[in-house]
Design an enzyme around this catalytic site. Structure first.
Site, mmCIF file in Angstrom:
data_model
loop_
_atom_site.group_PDB
_atom_site.id
_atom_site.type_symbol
_atom_site.label_atom_id
_atom_site.label_comp_id
_atom_site.label_asym_id
_atom_site.label_seq_id
_atom_site.Cartn_x
_atom_site.Cartn_y
_atom_site.Cartn_z
ATOM 1 N N TYR A 1 2.395 2.105 1.726
ATOM 2 C CA TYR A 1 1.687 1.504 0.602
ATOM 3 C C TYR A 1 2.164 2.049 -0.741
ATOM 4 O O TYR A 1 1.705 1.596 -1.786
ATOM 5 C CB TYR A 1 0.174 1.728 0.748
ATOM 6 C CG TYR A 1 -0.426 0.897 1.855
ATOM 7 C CD1 TYR A 1 -1.160 -0.252 1.580
ATOM 8 C CD2 TYR A 1 -0.259 1.256 3.184
ATOM 9 C CE1 TYR A 1 -1.699 -1.014 2.590
ATOM 10 C CE2 TYR A 1 -0.779 0.500 4.212
ATOM 11 C CZ TYR A 1 -1.504 -0.631 3.908
ATOM 12 O OH TYR A 1 -2.034 -1.392 4.927
ATOM 13 N N ASP B 1 -2.040 4.230 18.605
ATOM 14 C CA ASP B 1 -2.236 3.088 19.494
ATOM 15 C C ASP B 1 -3.294 3.380 20.557
ATOM 16 O O ASP B 1 -4.109 2.505 20.890
ATOM 17 C CB ASP B 1 -0.914 2.649 20.133
ATOM 18 C CG ASP B 1 -0.112 3.797 20.727
ATOM 19 O OD1 ASP B 1 -0.301 4.934 20.292
ATOM 20 O OD2 ASP B 1 0.703 3.530 21.623
ATOM 21 N N LYS C 1 0.976 8.629 14.512
ATOM 22 C CA LYS C 1 1.984 8.111 15.439
ATOM 23 C C LYS C 1 3.154 9.095 15.471
ATOM 24 O O LYS C 1 4.329 8.740 15.396
ATOM 25 C CB LYS C 1 2.432 6.721 14.983
ATOM 26 C CG LYS C 1 3.292 5.962 15.989
ATOM 27 C CD LYS C 1 2.585 5.648 17.289
ATOM 28 C CE LYS C 1 3.507 4.876 18.232
ATOM 29 N NZ LYS C 1 2.965 4.787 19.599
ATOM 30 N N ASP D 1 -5.825 1.398 7.699
ATOM 31 C CA ASP D 1 -6.038 -0.017 7.432
ATOM 32 C C ASP D 1 -6.374 -0.749 8.730
ATOM 33 O O ASP D 1 -7.351 -1.503 8.818
ATOM 34 C CB ASP D 1 -4.772 -0.597 6.796
ATOM 35 C CG ASP D 1 -5.039 -1.876 6.019
ATOM 36 O OD1 ASP D 1 -6.179 -2.371 6.044
ATOM 37 O OD2 ASP D 1 -4.106 -2.384 5.373
#
Length: 438
Positions: A158, A303, A250, A327
């Site tokens: 972002y 995930d 992640k 998000d």
């Protein structure tokens, strides 16, 4: 300070000293109505806010609302999507609230919401997610969802550092990697004309681009940016007596960005809160005798987290995560408790005191000026804002009113169509219903 096009109302100014907000009895609070359905939901929400303040303090305290502009209204009025006055007002008065904004297609500003966050360095996106009894939900046990997400708000993808494929800027980066980091450049599958042509010929294409087209994006994740976000999440958890903080990342793939976020999180817990490792780590816990004793700091892959917030939501309490993960997670969790229409959010800099609370949904222009949509996202963002200001009596009344309004089954169309025995009412009527149940 003097403004070009705006005149402040009479009232007091919020200030910050030693990390604590000083809030006068008549604070000036800037607000942006928003685009599309924004004016409808703001009108209903403002009545709720004013009624709660009056009921809580009997006239001793009162908000001086200061309207500022962004989005379509600003473009139409001042020929600017985000006027300088708006930024300066939020800088001066510290705390405010906004409805949903249109992001212009093409041109300078990638996102008005992101622009506001970056200009004011609002590094925490605070998203509490809780279930209100009676709200229609697609899951069996939405009442098990009670989480607070601390989403890093200024870095990650972002940051907006990206270059379109085929541009000179993208080519400069490709050339730099080819020269300075040839092994990394090899991983750019189609980073050269020869590789691209090889693909097109392999699939039998007779006409294909002659130039190299590789879009390039840069994902900055800094130590300082990570620590201030994670420290805020841990401080909140200690104050609120929460049971755990989960660092969502992640890092198994992005080892030096998301993986570093995880490592810096554990380091922050140990260095600033005295946490000690559990069973050889990396999970750790604040020991007895220290503030927040018993708080567990753990981590989870992004995930897997998106799966487990559905299957084991009670395992999550406070979540600290990077921008993109946050998000995804916040919207997925909002769906579990009834949709983004009642999902509140706050963008906060705990150091400077600046904060903008906001509706987290879009503008829904097809419903504009119909007095139809649910004002819950702005109402609950206001509840967050008043709690942030220390006006807890006001915040509690807003929650009481909303719970009562939902239980009455006199609700807006989004709830009414899914609730058995519900009566559909207008946005403005739902605001009045909240007030009646305070």
């Amino acid at each position: 300070m003097p403004y070009k096009d705006l005149t402040p109302p009479s009232g007091g100014k919020i200030s910050i000293q030693n990390g604590r907000l000083n809030v006068p009895d008549n604070p000036i609070l800037p607000f942006i109505r928003g685009d599309g359905t924004g004016p409808d939901i703001w009108a209903a929400s403002q009545r709720v806010f004013d009624a709660a303040v009056q009921k809580a303090y009997g006239g001793k305290c009162k908000v001086s609302w200061f309207e500022v502009y962004a989005g379509e209204a600003a473009k139409n009025k001042f020929d600017s999507w985000l006027p300088d006055d708006t930024i300066e007002v939020f800088k001066e008065y510290l705390v405010g609230i906004k409805g949903p904004l249109t992001t212009p297609v093409g041109g300078g500003i990638r996102s008005l919401n992101v622009a506001l966050r970056q200009m004011l360095d609002l590094y925490v996106c605070l998203r509490p997610v809780q279930y209100f009894q009676g709200v229609p939900s697609p899951v069996k046990h939405p009442e098990k969802v009670n989480m607070v997400i601390f989403r890093e708000n200024t870095e990650d993808i972002y940051a907006g550092i990206e270059y379109a494929g085929g541009t000179p800027e993208a080519q400069k980066i490709l050339d730099f990697f080819a020269k300075e980091f040839p092994k990394s450049f090899e991983k750019m599958r189609f980073g050269t004309k020869a590789k691209a042509e090889e693909f097109w010929k392999a699939v039998g294409a007779k006409d294909f681009p002659s130039e190299v087209k590789v879009g390039i994006g840069i994902k900055p994740v800094s130590y300082s940016g990570s620590v201030r976000l994670i420290h805020s999440a841990l401080s909140y958890s200690v104050r609120s007596k929460r049971k755990s903080v989960t660092l969502v990342h992640k890092g198994n793939i992005m080892k030096f960005t998301e993986g570093s976020f995880r490592d810096w999180g554990y380091e922050t817990a140990k260095n600033y809160f005295g946490a000690v490792e559990l069973d050889g780590g990396p999970w750790c816990k604040i020991p007895e005798g220290k503030p927040g004793a018993g708080l567990v700091i753990k981590d989870a892959i992004a995930d897997i987290t998106l799966q487990q917030v559905l299957t084991r939501p009670e395992d999550f309490d406070v979540i600290a995560t990077l921008n993109l993960n946050g998000d995804y997670l916040s919207d997925a969790l909002a769906a579990q408790v009834g949709g983004i229409g009642i999902a509140p959010g706050g963008n906060i800099n705990y150091i400077t005191g600046h904060a903008i609370f906001e509706a987290t949904h879009g503008t829904a222009p097809k419903y504009a000026n119909q007095d139809r949509v649910n004002p819950g996202s702005v109402v609950l963002s206001g509840e967050m804002m008043f709690r942030h200001l220390g006006w807890t009596e006001v915040a509690d009344l807003i929650l009481k009113g909303l719970n009562g309004a939902i239980a009455s089954k006199r609700v807006t169309y989004d709830f009414a169509r899914l609730m058995q025995g519900a009566t559909e009412i207008k946005c403005s009527q739902f605001g009045e219903n909240i007030i009646e149940h305070m």
